[in-house]
Design a protein around this motif. Structure first.
Motif, short mmCIF file in Angstrom:
data_model
loop_
_atom_site.label_atom_id
_atom_site.label_comp_id
_atom_site.label_asym_id
_atom_site.label_seq_id
_atom_site.Cartn_x
_atom_site.Cartn_y
_atom_site.Cartn_z
N GLY A 195 120.86 10.35 61.33
CA GLY A 195 121.28 11.74 61.45
C GLY A 195 121.08 12.54 60.17
N GLY A 196 120.77 11.85 59.07
CA GLY A 196 120.56 12.54 57.81
C GLY A 196 121.79 13.28 57.31
N ARG A 197 122.96 12.63 57.39
CA ARG A 197 124.20 13.29 56.98
C ARG A 197 125.22 12.25 56.53
NH1 ARG A 197 126.62 14.69 62.98
NH2 ARG A 197 126.45 12.55 63.71
N TYR A 198 126.20 12.73 55.79
CA TYR A 198 127.33 11.89 55.40
C TYR A 198 128.40 12.00 56.48
CZ TYR A 198 125.11 11.72 50.88
OH TYR A 198 124.21 11.52 49.88
N ILE A 199 129.08 10.89 56.72
CA ILE A 199 130.17 10.84 57.69
C ILE A 199 131.40 10.33 56.92
CG2 ILE A 199 131.04 9.84 59.84
CD1 ILE A 199 128.52 11.52 60.26
N GLN A 200 132.52 11.00 57.11
CA GLN A 200 133.74 10.61 56.41
C GLN A 200 134.89 10.52 57.40
OE1 GLN A 200 136.15 13.42 53.87
NE2 GLN A 200 135.13 12.20 52.30
N THR A 201 135.65 9.43 57.32
CA THR A 201 136.86 9.30 58.14
C THR A 201 138.06 9.21 57.20
OG1 THR A 201 136.69 6.89 58.22
CG2 THR A 201 135.66 8.13 60.02
N PHE A 202 139.18 9.68 57.67
CA PHE A 202 140.36 9.84 56.85
C PHE A 202 141.59 9.47 57.65
CE2 PHE A 202 143.91 12.65 56.53
CZ PHE A 202 144.06 13.08 55.25
N ASN A 203 142.50 8.73 57.04
CA ASN A 203 143.82 8.43 57.60
C ASN A 203 144.84 8.57 56.49
OD1 ASN A 203 143.43 7.46 60.38
ND2 ASN A 203 142.16 5.91 59.37
N ASP A 204 146.05 9.07 56.85
CA ASP A 204 147.07 9.18 55.83
C ASP A 204 148.35 8.47 56.24
OD1 ASP A 204 148.66 10.91 57.42
OD2 ASP A 204 147.88 12.70 56.47
N THR B 31 131.66 15.77 58.37
CA THR B 31 130.25 15.52 58.08
C THR B 31 129.77 16.48 56.99
OG1 THR B 31 129.43 17.08 59.74
CG2 THR B 31 129.76 14.79 60.44
N ALA B 32 128.73 16.06 56.29
CA ALA B 32 128.09 16.92 55.28
C ALA B 32 126.60 16.61 55.28
CB ALA B 32 128.67 16.67 53.90
N PRO B 33 125.77 17.64 55.22
CA PRO B 33 124.34 17.39 55.06
C PRO B 33 124.06 16.95 53.62
CG PRO B 33 124.78 19.73 54.92
CD PRO B 33 126.09 19.06 55.25
N PRO B 34 122.91 16.32 53.37
CA PRO B 34 122.55 16.01 51.99
C PRO B 34 122.49 17.31 51.19
CG PRO B 34 121.09 14.87 53.50
CD PRO B 34 121.90 15.84 54.32
N TRP B 35 122.72 17.22 49.90
CA TRP B 35 122.72 18.41 49.08
C TRP B 35 121.81 18.22 47.89
CZ3 TRP B 35 126.70 15.11 49.90
CH2 TRP B 35 127.02 14.26 48.86
N THR B 36 121.40 19.31 47.30
CA THR B 36 120.71 19.29 46.02
C THR B 36 121.58 20.10 45.07
OG1 THR B 36 119.42 21.24 46.60
CG2 THR B 36 118.41 19.09 47.04
N GLY B 37 121.47 19.85 43.81
CA GLY B 37 122.33 20.55 42.87
C GLY B 37 123.70 19.92 42.82
N ASN B 38 124.71 20.76 42.64
CA ASN B 38 126.05 20.23 42.39
C ASN B 38 127.09 20.61 43.44
OD1 ASN B 38 126.16 22.93 41.79
ND2 ASN B 38 127.41 22.68 39.97
#
Length: 163
Positions: free
Chosen positions: A89-98, A107-114
């Motif tokens: 999918g060309g993306r980051y996947i993040q799961t979270f539990n508290d 989700t986040a797409p790949p990035w360039t820069g900061n």
């Protein structure tokens, strides 16, 4: 309070060092490995202190955020986050539990820069939102969270420094 701390975790969870060569996949997340001291909170309120610890093993970044009891908080709050890169999918996947039953998938797409741009796909409160993380240098990143996908005013902000 859960939404506030959820946003802290999401934001702390992610951001490329200024001036660095673009990296892809989990190599871009190597920036976070280690321990960070953070202050964050809802815009207009006093921030709380937290510690975030990151490791990467077998292609998964694991993060623990611990917010000790402070201010009006009578018990500690703990967040567990896992982040991986979806090569198809060309993306980051993040799961979270508290520690209060909150959860999120983002989700986040790949990035360039900061700068990283994250979008919640599902959250414990049923609302979609987005967050932005900016790696200001090798030892500092800032983050902002927004109450909806289209919002332009942050409702939660923070800063983390490498410990």
């Amino acid at each position: 309070m859960i939404r506030t701390l959820t946003l802290l975790a999401l934001a702390v969870g992610l951001a490329a060092p200024a001036g660095a060569q673009p990296m892809t996949g989990m190599a871009a997340m190597q920036y976070y490995v280690g321990t960070w001291s953070c202050t964050a909170g809802p815009v207009g309120s006093a921030p709380v202190n937290a510690t975030a610890a990151y490791t990467i093993d077998s292609g998964v970044m694991r993060e623990w955020v611990v917010v000790p009891a402070q201010g009006k908080m009578t018990t500690p709050y703990v967040i567990s986050i896992a982040t991986a890169y979806d090569t198809k999918g060309g993306r980051y996947i993040q799961t979270f539990n508290d520690s209060e039953g909150g959860w999120s998938v983002s989700t986040a797409p790949p990035w360039t820069g900061n700068t990283e741009q994250w979008t919640d796909q599902a959250t414990h409160d049923g609302k979609l939102g987005h967050g932005q993380t900016v790696r200001t240098d090798q030892n500092t990143f800032t983050f902002s969270s927004y109450p909806s996908v289209t919002a332009t005013q942050a409702d939660f902000q923070g800063t983390c420094h490498r410990s």
